[in-house]
Design an enzyme around this catalytic site. Structure first.
Site, mmCIF file in Angstrom:
data_model
loop_
_atom_site.group_PDB
_atom_site.id
_atom_site.type_symbol
_atom_site.label_atom_id
_atom_site.label_comp_id
_atom_site.label_asym_id
_atom_site.label_seq_id
_atom_site.Cartn_x
_atom_site.Cartn_y
_atom_site.Cartn_z
ATOM 1 N N ASP A 48 0.954 -1.250 -0.069
ATOM 2 C CA ASP A 48 -0.118 -0.009 -0.135
ATOM 3 C C ASP A 48 0.902 1.284 -0.196
ATOM 4 O OD1 ASP A 48 -2.666 0.609 -0.263
ATOM 5 O OD2 ASP A 48 -2.807 1.570 1.700
ATOM 6 N N GLU A 89 0.234 10.801 5.315
ATOM 7 C CA GLU A 89 -0.005 9.254 5.294
ATOM 8 C C GLU A 89 1.238 8.717 4.927
ATOM 9 O OE1 GLU A 89 -3.813 8.175 3.576
ATOM 10 O OE2 GLU A 89 -2.765 6.807 2.455
ATOM 11 N N GLU A 141 -11.422 6.075 -2.287
ATOM 12 C CA GLU A 141 -11.166 6.741 -0.946
ATOM 13 C C GLU A 141 -12.345 5.869 -0.018
ATOM 14 O OE1 GLU A 141 -8.603 7.728 -0.399
ATOM 15 O OE2 GLU A 141 -8.319 10.046 -0.642
ATOM 16 N N GLU A 211 -9.700 -2.861 -6.413
ATOM 17 C CA GLU A 211 -9.693 -2.892 -5.012
ATOM 18 C C GLU A 211 -9.688 -4.311 -4.418
ATOM 19 O OE1 GLU A 211 -8.655 -0.556 -2.705
ATOM 20 O OE2 GLU A 211 -8.833 1.210 -3.766
HETATM 21 C C1 LIG Z 1 -5.441 0.179 -2.607
HETATM 22 C C2 LIG Z 1 -5.970 1.423 -1.915
HETATM 23 N N1 LIG Z 1 -6.744 2.119 -1.966
HETATM 24 C C3 LIG Z 1 -7.262 2.918 -1.573
HETATM 25 C C4 LIG Z 1 -6.611 3.725 -0.501
HETATM 26 C C5 LIG Z 1 -7.130 4.754 0.327
HETATM 27 N N2 LIG Z 1 -6.607 6.058 -0.207
HETATM 28 C C6 LIG Z 1 -5.167 6.676 0.167
HETATM 29 O O1 LIG Z 1 -4.497 6.244 1.225
HETATM 30 C C7 LIG Z 1 -5.188 3.168 -0.332
HETATM 31 N N3 LIG Z 1 -4.431 3.512 0.460
HETATM 32 N N4 LIG Z 1 -4.834 1.783 -0.878
#
Ligand SMILES: Cc1ncc(CNC=O)c(N)n1
Length: 222
Positions: A48, A89, A141, A211
């Protein structure tokens, strides 16, 4: 016939199976019931971090489109606040990784991650309209918000050491931010042509599929 005032709600109903697949994935259910395997969590953390680094230029491209194409200057303010949050983040990922003994500089991106990052890059093209891009942004998000908020609900057995991660995306402030993004997307979708609406709908489904693949990868399934 439903109106166009809440396209997102219409699409979430229509595509509820894939939406639930993304927001109630076994990876999230494993965190929620405390059975998560720590090697999966570390794999997710490292992958991530790579994703979030690619997400920053994607959000920057949306900021640029909002500046050029939006009729409402408050869109830019919200997107800018999202970018600022990404700065925190990235710092958080670095400190969390060192806490878990994950070496971020030597992480090799998995295929699902590369595919997702490439998809983000395709959405950065000037040919992608602001309406389509902001819909994708909201969806990306919202999946994290809904997923991690689920791990903090009453009755969840999320391990103490993972609660901070869940708070990062599951907190009410991030929930409000996602609602604001959804309102912006809906406002632009309301005045979009049918052709633009079908483009945005296809992109929304692609986001949800990516996702799901990302969670699958984190669980070590691919
Ligand atoms: C794979 C994925 N999808 C959404 C997010 C959330 N957005 C930012 O942090 C994230 N971190 N990773």
């Amino acid at each position: 016939m439903e109106g166009k005032s809440d396209m997102i709600a219409t699409w979430l109903k229509k595509h509820s199976l894939i939406y639930t697949g993304a927001t109630r994935h076994p990876f999230i259910l494993d965190i929620r019931d405390g059975s998560i395997d720590l090697s999966s969590f570390k794999r997710w953390l490292a992958q991530d971090y790579i994703f979030v680094r690619a997400f920053v230029p994607f959000v920057a491209s949306i900021l640029l489109k909002a500046w050029k194409e939006s009729d409402d200057s408050s869109d830019m303010d919200l997107i800018l606040s999202g970018m600022a949050a990404l700065n925190d983040e990235i710092a958080w990922f670095k400190s969390e990784a060192s806490k878990w003994g994950v070496a971020l500089h030597s992480v090799v991106p998995h295929k699902a991650n590369l595919d997702y990052c490439r998809f983000l890059e395709s959405l950065m093209s000037p040919d992608i309209e602001y309406t389509v891009a902001i819909t994708a942004f909201w969806a990306i998000e919202a999946v994290y918000q809904e997923s991690f908020a689920h791990c903090l609900e009453d009755g969840s057995r999320t391990p103490e050491e993972l609660k901070e991660t869940c708070q990062r995306w599951g907190n009410t402030g991030f929930g409000q931010y996602c609602r604001s993004l959804r309102n912006i997307a809906n406002r632009h979708l309301e005045k979009a042509s049918d052709h633009m609406l079908s483009k945005a709908e296809v992109i929304l489904i692609r986001v949800l599929e990516h996702e799901v693949e990302f969670w699958n990868m984190s669980r070590g399934e691919i």
